[in-house]
Every structure is written in C-alpha cells, then in structure tokens.
Design a protein around this motif. Sequence first.
Motif, PDB file in Angstrom:
ATOM      1  N   SER A   1      46.904  47.424  33.122  1.00  0.00           N
ATOM      2  CA  SER A   1      46.126  48.653  33.271  1.00  0.00           C
ATOM      3  C   SER A   1      45.491  48.713  34.662  1.00  0.00           C
ATOM      4  O   SER A   1      45.266  47.686  35.304  1.00  0.00           O
ATOM      5  N   PRO A   2      45.184  49.924  35.149  1.00  0.00           N
ATOM      6  CA  PRO A   2      44.592  50.054  36.482  1.00  0.00           C
ATOM      7  C   PRO A   2      43.216  49.413  36.565  1.00  0.00           C
ATOM      8  O   PRO A   2      42.551  49.200  35.547  1.00  0.00           O
ATOM      9  N   ARG A   3      42.777  49.136  37.800  1.00  0.00           N
ATOM     10  CA  ARG A   3      41.507  48.435  38.017  1.00  0.00           C
ATOM     11  C   ARG A   3      40.343  49.125  37.314  1.00  0.00           C
ATOM     12  O   ARG A   3      39.554  48.474  36.632  1.00  0.00           O
ATOM     13  N   ASP A   4      40.216  50.411  37.495  1.00  0.00           N
ATOM     14  CA  ASP A   4      39.108  51.144  36.894  1.00  0.00           C
ATOM     15  C   ASP A   4      39.540  51.896  35.637  1.00  0.00           C
ATOM     16  O   ASP A   4      38.834  52.763  35.157  1.00  0.00           O
ATOM     17  N   GLY A   5      40.699  51.544  35.114  1.00  0.00           N
ATOM     18  CA  GLY A   5      41.248  52.252  33.971  1.00  0.00           C
ATOM     19  C   GLY A   5      40.739  51.729  32.646  1.00  0.00           C
ATOM     20  O   GLY A   5      39.636  51.191  32.535  1.00  0.00           O
ATOM     21  N   ARG A   6      41.592  51.857  31.639  1.00  0.00           N
ATOM     22  CA  ARG A   6      41.226  51.514  30.268  1.00  0.00           C
ATOM     23  C   ARG A   6      40.933  50.028  30.137  1.00  0.00           C
ATOM     24  O   ARG A   6      41.629  49.188  30.706  1.00  0.00           O
ATOM     25  N   PHE A   7      39.896  49.707  29.379  1.00  0.00           N
ATOM     26  CA  PHE A   7      39.568  48.321  29.086  1.00  0.00           C
ATOM     27  C   PHE A   7      39.188  48.196  27.627  1.00  0.00           C
ATOM     28  O   PHE A   7      38.905  49.189  26.960  1.00  0.00           O
ATOM     29  N   LEU A   8      39.208  46.968  27.130  1.00  0.00           N
ATOM     30  CA  LEU A   8      38.921  46.731  25.718  1.00  0.00           C
ATOM     31  C   LEU A   8      37.425  46.592  25.450  1.00  0.00           C
ATOM     32  O   LEU A   8      36.912  47.096  24.455  1.00  0.00           O
ATOM     33  N   GLU A   9      36.743  45.867  26.351  1.00  0.00           N
ATOM     34  CA  GLU A   9      35.324  45.625  26.126  1.00  0.00           C
ATOM     35  C   GLU A   9      34.630  45.303  27.435  1.00  0.00           C
ATOM     36  O   GLU A   9      35.193  44.656  28.309  1.00  0.00           O
ATOM     37  N   LYS A  10      33.385  45.756  27.552  1.00  0.00           N
ATOM     38  CA  LYS A  10      32.550  45.410  28.693  1.00  0.00           C
ATOM     39  C   LYS A  10      31.740  44.178  28.310  1.00  0.00           C
ATOM     40  O   LYS A  10      31.055  44.180  27.279  1.00  0.00           O
ATOM     41  N   VAL A  11      31.830  43.122  29.111  1.00  0.00           N
ATOM     42  CA  VAL A  11      31.129  41.883  28.787  1.00  0.00           C
ATOM     43  C   VAL A  11      30.076  41.503  29.814  1.00  0.00           C
ATOM     44  O   VAL A  11      29.446  40.451  29.696  1.00  0.00           O
ATOM     45  N   GLY A  12      29.874  42.341  30.825  1.00  0.00           N
ATOM     46  CA  GLY A  12      28.847  42.029  31.805  1.00  0.00           C
ATOM     47  C   GLY A  12      28.891  42.988  32.978  1.00  0.00           C
ATOM     48  O   GLY A  12      29.628  43.972  32.982  1.00  0.00           O
ATOM     49  N   SER A  13      28.078  42.669  33.987  1.00  0.00           N
ATOM     50  CA  SER A  13      28.045  43.501  35.185  1.00  0.00           C
ATOM     51  C   SER A  13      27.683  42.642  36.393  1.00  0.00           C
ATOM     52  O   SER A  13      27.125  41.553  36.258  1.00  0.00           O
ATOM     53  N   TRP A  14      28.015  43.164  37.569  1.00  0.00           N
ATOM     54  CA  TRP A  14      27.694  42.501  38.838  1.00  0.00           C
ATOM     55  C   TRP A  14      27.251  43.568  39.819  1.00  0.00           C
ATOM     56  O   TRP A  14      27.956  44.539  40.074  1.00  0.00           O
ATOM     57  N   ASN A  15      26.058  43.398  40.365  1.00  0.00           N
ATOM     58  CA  ASN A  15      25.533  44.328  41.354  1.00  0.00           C
ATOM     59  C   ASN A  15      25.380  43.577  42.674  1.00  0.00           C
ATOM     60  O   ASN A  15      24.379  42.898  42.896  1.00  0.00           O
ATOM     61  N   PRO A  16      26.370  43.681  43.583  1.00  0.00           N
ATOM     62  CA  PRO A  16      26.307  42.933  44.835  1.00  0.00           C
ATOM     63  C   PRO A  16      25.229  43.433  45.790  1.00  0.00           C
ATOM     64  O   PRO A  16      24.941  42.775  46.785  1.00  0.00           O
ATOM     65  N   MET A  17      24.612  44.572  45.489  1.00  0.00           N
ATOM     66  CA  MET A  17      23.564  45.104  46.347  1.00  0.00           C
ATOM     67  C   MET A  17      22.242  44.357  46.160  1.00  0.00           C
ATOM     68  O   MET A  17      21.373  44.412  47.023  1.00  0.00           O
ATOM     69  N   LEU A  18      22.109  43.654  45.048  1.00  0.00           N
ATOM     70  CA  LEU A  18      20.889  42.892  44.800  1.00  0.00           C
ATOM     71  C   LEU A  18      20.961  41.552  45.519  1.00  0.00           C
ATOM     72  O   LEU A  18      22.038  41.055  45.838  1.00  0.00           O
ATOM     73  N   GLY A  19      19.813  40.933  45.747  1.00  0.00           N
ATOM     74  CA  GLY A  19      19.760  39.636  46.416  1.00  0.00           C
ATOM     75  C   GLY A  19      20.381  38.541  45.569  1.00  0.00           C
ATOM     76  O   GLY A  19      20.430  38.638  44.337  1.00  0.00           O
ATOM     77  N   LYS A  20      20.834  37.492  46.225  1.00  0.00           N
ATOM     78  CA  LYS A  20      21.507  36.411  45.502  1.00  0.00           C
ATOM     79  C   LYS A  20      20.569  35.675  44.550  1.00  0.00           C
ATOM     80  O   LYS A  20      21.012  35.058  43.588  1.00  0.00           O
ATOM     81  N   ASP A  21      19.283  35.726  44.797  1.00  0.00           N
ATOM     82  CA  ASP A  21      18.333  35.042  43.923  1.00  0.00           C
ATOM     83  C   ASP A  21      17.880  35.923  42.765  1.00  0.00           C
ATOM     84  O   ASP A  21      17.201  35.449  41.855  1.00  0.00           O
ATOM     85  N   ASN A  22      18.262  37.183  42.743  1.00  0.00           N
ATOM     86  CA  ASN A  22      17.869  38.108  41.684  1.00  0.00           C
ATOM     87  C   ASN A  22      18.653  37.789  40.405  1.00  0.00           C
ATOM     88  O   ASN A  22      19.870  37.668  40.426  1.00  0.00           O
ATOM     89  N   GLU A  23      17.944  37.674  39.301  1.00  0.00           N
ATOM     90  CA  GLU A  23      18.602  37.313  38.037  1.00  0.00           C
ATOM     91  C   GLU A  23      19.442  38.448  37.460  1.00  0.00           C
ATOM     92  O   GLU A  23      20.317  38.212  36.637  1.00  0.00           O
ATOM     93  N   LYS A  24      19.207  39.693  37.893  1.00  0.00           N
ATOM     94  CA  LYS A  24      19.990  40.823  37.395  1.00  0.00           C
ATOM     95  C   LYS A  24      21.240  41.081  38.223  1.00  0.00           C
ATOM     96  O   LYS A  24      21.978  42.017  37.952  1.00  0.00           O
ATOM     97  N   ARG A  25      21.494  40.263  39.230  1.00  0.00           N
ATOM     98  CA  ARG A  25      22.691  40.440  40.067  1.00  0.00           C
ATOM     99  C   ARG A  25      23.956  40.285  39.223  1.00  0.00           C
ATOM    100  O   ARG A  25      24.866  41.087  39.309  1.00  0.00           O
ATOM    101  N   VAL A  26      24.008  39.216  38.427  1.00  0.00           N
ATOM    102  CA  VAL A  26      25.143  38.991  37.527  1.00  0.00           C
ATOM    103  C   VAL A  26      24.604  38.875  36.111  1.00  0.00           C
ATOM    104  O   VAL A  26      23.760  38.028  35.838  1.00  0.00           O
ATOM    105  N   GLU A  27      25.081  39.749  35.242  1.00  0.00           N
ATOM    106  CA  GLU A  27      24.692  39.705  33.837  1.00  0.00           C
ATOM    107  C   GLU A  27      25.945  39.500  33.009  1.00  0.00           C
ATOM    108  O   GLU A  27      26.944  40.198  33.202  1.00  0.00           O
ATOM    109  N   LEU A  28      25.917  38.534  32.104  1.00  0.00           N
ATOM    110  CA  LEU A  28      27.070  38.220  31.263  1.00  0.00           C
ATOM    111  C   LEU A  28      26.655  38.145  29.807  1.00  0.00           C
ATOM    112  O   LEU A  28      25.581  37.632  29.488  1.00  0.00           O
ATOM    113  N   ASN A  29      27.532  38.620  28.928  1.00  0.00           N
ATOM    114  CA  ASN A  29      27.379  38.411  27.499  1.00  0.00           C
ATOM    115  C   ASN A  29      28.170  37.136  27.192  1.00  0.00           C
ATOM    116  O   ASN A  29      29.376  37.176  26.939  1.00  0.00           O
TER     117      ASN A  29
END
Length: 124
Positions: free
Chosen positions: A27-55
Amino acid sequence: MSLKIRLARGGSKKRPYYQIVIADARSPRDGRFLEKVGSWNPMLGKDNEKRVELNVDRVKEWLAKGAQPTDRVLRFLAEAGIATRDARNNPEKAKPGKKALERVKEKEAKAAELAAAAAEAAAE
C-alpha cells in the motif's frame, strides 16, 4: 500479506508529523493502513516525551504476528526496549577514494619541488 510497521506522513508543508501504522507493504506510504500504533513529531525536542508515542502492547502483538518494522521505526522500538537493532557503521565510507589520494600525492610532490627550488634559490 506482508505487513510493515512504518511511518505515514501527515502535517503541513515543512511541518511534518508522522503516524506509526501497521500497513500492507504494497500500500502507498500515506494510504490505507490496518491500525495506528503511535506517532512521531520530529518538530519537538529530542528530550520531549511526546516526540515519540507508542502503544507498546499493540506493537508487540503485531511483531508477534510477523510485522516487520522499517529502519526508522526499529530505532524507536529499540529506544523503547521492544526490539533490538544492530548498530550500522561503515568506517570505509569516510575514507578518500583512489583519485583523491592521487591528487593529494601530486600536491605533496609539487610542494616538495617548490620547497627544493626555493632552497636552491636561497643557496645561490
């Protein structure tokens, strides 16, 4: 069906935001997916705990089902202690090539010739 744990890009231009998703490899990069298991915000600082969130629980389940993480996602999983990642290091990459070494030798030879000529001129 080959499953991947990978990033799907969101956000606006020059302000990226990525969702960590389980998707079919075809499937395409931004296309259909089965489940969202987390997020990554590269705009936040590396020490920020919300930069990478995983289930973590869902990621472990998908890994057990055979989903393969991409390189970037594998880094996140290694930081979270879920998976192991082999360190990749190529020390040969930084070394100059043959032609660059030849140019350096030519420069050294020219510098030696100039120094010898200058020494002869000073001696006369």
